[in-house]
Design a protein around this motif. Sequence first.
Motif, PDB file in Angstrom:
ATOM      1  N   UNK A 153       0.854  -1.191   0.000  1.00 47.91           N
ATOM      2  CA  UNK A 153       0.000   0.000   0.000  1.00 47.91           C
ATOM      3  C   UNK A 153       0.885   1.234   0.000  1.00 47.91           C
ATOM      4  N   UNK A 154       0.596   2.137  -0.918  1.00 45.08           N
ATOM      5  CA  UNK A 154       1.315   3.408  -0.985  1.00 45.08           C
ATOM      6  C   UNK A 154       0.304   4.547  -1.027  1.00 45.08           C
ATOM      7  N   UNK A 155       0.642   5.617  -0.354  1.00 42.79           N
ATOM      8  CA  UNK A 155      -0.144   6.839  -0.421  1.00 42.79           C
ATOM      9  C   UNK A 155       0.662   7.808  -1.276  1.00 42.79           C
ATOM     10  N   UNK A 156       0.021   8.364  -2.275  1.00 46.78           N
ATOM     11  CA  UNK A 156       0.721   9.182  -3.255  1.00 46.78           C
ATOM     12  C   UNK A 156       0.146  10.598  -3.247  1.00 46.78           C
ATOM     13  N   UNK A 157       1.008  11.546  -2.932  1.00 47.02           N
ATOM     14  CA  UNK A 157       0.635  12.946  -3.078  1.00 47.02           C
ATOM     15  C   UNK A 157       0.825  13.312  -4.545  1.00 47.02           C
ATOM     16  N   UNK A 158      -0.176  13.934  -5.127  1.00 49.08           N
ATOM     17  CA  UNK A 158      -0.103  14.331  -6.536  1.00 49.08           C
ATOM     18  C   UNK A 158      -0.285  15.846  -6.627  1.00 49.08           C
ATOM     19  N   UNK A 159       0.648  16.488  -7.320  1.00 44.23           N
ATOM     20  CA  UNK A 159       0.526  17.903  -7.630  1.00 44.23           C
ATOM     21  C   UNK A 159       0.220  18.019  -9.120  1.00 44.23           C
ATOM     22  N   UNK A 160      -0.750  18.852  -9.448  1.00 43.69           N
ATOM     23  CA  UNK A 160      -1.140  19.032 -10.838  1.00 43.69           C
ATOM     24  C   UNK A 160      -0.503  20.289 -11.425  1.00 43.69           C
TER      25      UNK A 160
END
Length: 160
Positions: free
Chosen positions: A73-80
Amino acid sequence: MNDANKLFDLDGFDQSILAALAEDGRMSITDLAARIGLSKSPTQARLRRLEKSGIIMGYRALLDPISLGLDHVAFVEVRLTDTRESALRAFNAAIQAVPEIEQAHMIAGNFDYLLKVRTRDMAQYRSFLAEVVSSLPHVAATSTFVAMEAVKEVMLPGLD
């Protein structure tokens, strides 16, 4: 019924129905009626109302991802690159088709989205990040946090 007030418009019988079905979604209407203390007909009418209103969204089997070999399980911060409404809609639509993304939340903070991603292992995650996440619409940057252990994971907290 206003969406924001759905939970508050439920009486004790409705809440008992929800609690019982959250525990055992395959419960028969007869068993459900006995459990909440109503006869079968009013229980069935309440159940239909809860389904029609969207409070009960459906019924499904809960699968154990660990038993299925999906224990990474990975939590991914995404910047657009773009946060105008059209870009957000494009990103939202694209992630709907990605089964590895279990959850996606738009965030008010230093990044735009937080994704919960489940894969078999780090190698599969690395490939997924490079080939799938990076190619989603308007992705500028990502940061990954790998979960070491799930301490608490529930579908819906109790209604008490």
